[in-house]
Design an enzyme around this catalytic site. Structure first.
Site, PDB file in Angstrom:
ATOM      1  N   ALA A 156       5.598   3.909   2.055  1.00 37.01           N
ATOM      2  CA  ALA A 156       6.294   5.114   2.518  1.00 37.01           C
ATOM      3  C   ALA A 156       6.808   4.917   3.939  1.00 37.01           C
ATOM      4  O   ALA A 156       7.932   5.323   4.271  1.00 37.01           O
ATOM      5  CB  ALA A 156       5.347   6.316   2.452  1.00 37.01           C
ATOM      6  N   GLY A 205       0.825  -1.199   0.000  1.00 31.85           N
ATOM      7  CA  GLY A 205       0.000   0.000   0.000  1.00 31.85           C
ATOM      8  C   GLY A 205       0.858   1.247   0.000  1.00 31.85           C
ATOM      9  O   GLY A 205       2.021   1.227   0.426  1.00 31.85           O
ATOM     10  N   CYS A 206       0.299   2.352  -0.461  1.00 29.03           N
ATOM     11  CA  CYS A 206       1.086   3.581  -0.623  1.00 29.03           C
ATOM     12  C   CYS A 206       1.595   4.119   0.723  1.00 29.03           C
ATOM     13  O   CYS A 206       2.776   4.446   0.859  1.00 29.03           O
ATOM     14  CB  CYS A 206       0.293   4.633  -1.377  1.00 29.03           C
ATOM     15  SG  CYS A 206      -1.345   4.969  -0.710  1.00 29.03           S
ATOM     16  N   MET A 207       0.717   4.223   1.714  1.00 29.42           N
ATOM     17  CA  MET A 207       1.173   4.718   3.017  1.00 29.42           C
ATOM     18  C   MET A 207       2.051   3.694   3.715  1.00 29.42           C
ATOM     19  O   MET A 207       2.974   4.045   4.447  1.00 29.42           O
ATOM     20  CB  MET A 207      -0.018   5.105   3.885  1.00 29.42           C
ATOM     21  CG  MET A 207      -0.656   6.415   3.463  1.00 29.42           C
ATOM     22  SD  MET A 207      -1.882   7.052   4.615  1.00 29.42           S
ATOM     23  CE  MET A 207      -3.257   5.954   4.261  1.00 29.42           C
TER      24      MET A 207
END
EC number: 1.2.1.38
Length: 345
Positions: free
Chosen positions: A154, A149-151
């Protein structure tokens, strides 16, 4: 140009991530968009659904079609909302040599966590390999790959060097601030409520929390005591993640600096902002939005460390990372078809 282009399908091409994938693949030197699906928009031209793509010379050749028309392809990128893929996966698996999933359905392993966050995949017979290009030892050999997932990714970029080097205590607080495209194209939030605002999105219980815990344990061997909270930014794209932890006794700022340099040496799409001194030296959205680059940095004072990462949620956090994975899996240049520089102002 490659002698034989990879035949790519984008499943769920009407959303922001699917549209971004089509955009990247239209300019890819070794791949072509053979098929793009969208049930509600079946029959529509690509430019009618994504006006920002209508001026590409090849856009006129792409018409959105129902999934039942999926032909044989080399790779299928699945960009469906969480919970949708398990029901149609048998059809996709029948037609695609490799399946790259960008949604969360197959990211977790714990049965209770799957039931809580992705119940549609709880009884699926398919097994996916969780793959982060910068952290995995090698591209997976199996047909089914789930991207982070993107978060979550990161957060992984920010935290990984600290825990791969056993430099920080396992108790860590992470806050993730994301732009509006993170909510998808069908979000119910009115622009007037988001514009000029900064608010809490989810202080507890976000489904990326177990994903981050599992991934850090898998890649570094550390079980985190993690507090993960998310916030909504008044920007269309981008994520900034900040992690707060205490260093283990005897660990110095130089140890941390060296750990980040080692962790991402030879990883072209994760750039370490070494020894940041001013606010402009730290990772920021203006330096990454529009690119497939993530920036990371860590700041140490006494026994406290603040780790920061920034990336474009639609590119490095989703579509770009998927193309990067396809390149590595196919033996292509890792950066083929991917943007290196941000778009600003």
């Amino acid at each position: 140009m490659a002698d034989t282009l990879l035949r790519a399908a984008v499943i769920g091409a009407s959303g922001y991530t699917g549209g971004e994938l089509v955009r990247l693949l239209l300019d890819h030197p070794a791949a072509e968009v053979t098929f793009a699906s969208a049930e509600r928009h079946a029959g529509a031209a690509l430019g009618a659904v994504h006006p920002w793509l209508r001026n590409h010379p090849a856009a006129g050749r792409v018409t959105l079609r129902p999934l039942d028309e999926l032909p044989d392809v080399d790779v299928a990128f699945c960009c469906l909302p969480a919970g949708r893929l398990p029901a149609v996966l048998p059809r996709v698996a029948e037609r695609a040599k490799r399946v790259l999933n960008l949604a969360g359905d197959f990211r977790l392993r714990d049965a209770d966590e799957i039931s809580a966050h992705y119940p549609a995949s709880a009884d699926s017979p398919f097994s996916f390999t969780y793959y982060v290009p910068e952290l995995s030892d090698a591209p997976p050999e199996g047909r089914f790959v789930n991207l982070p997932g993107c978060m979550a990714v990161a957060s992984l970029y920010a935290l990984h060097p600290l825990y791969a080097g056993a430099l920080a205590e396992p108790r860590v607080v992470v806050d993730a601030k994301t732009g509006s495209t993170g909510g998808g194209r069908d979000t119910a939030e009115h622009p007037a409520e988001r514009f000029g605002n900064f608010r809490v999105h989810r202080p507890h219980g976000h489904r990326h929390l177990p994903e981050i815990r599992r991934a850090v344990a898998e890649f570094s061997g550390t079980e985190l005591d993690l507090q993960f909270s998310t916030y909504s930014l008044d920007v269309p794209r981008g994520i900034v993640v900040t992690g707060y932890a205490r260093l283990r006794p005897g660990v110095t700022a130089l140890d941390v600096k060296r750990a980040y340099a080692r962790a991402y040496a030879g990883r072209p799409f994760v750039r370490v902002r070494s020894s940041p001194r001013s606010p402009r030296d730290f990772p920021m959205l203006k330096a990454v939005v529009g690119s497939n680059v993530a920036e990371v940095a860590a700041s140490v004072r006494d026994d406290r460390v603040v780790a920061v990462a920034a990336l474009d949620n639609l590119v490095k956090g989703a579509a770009g990372q998927a193309v990067q994975a396809m390149n590595l899996l196919a033996g292509l240049d890792e950066g083929a078809g991917l943007p290196w520089t941000a778009v600003a102002p």
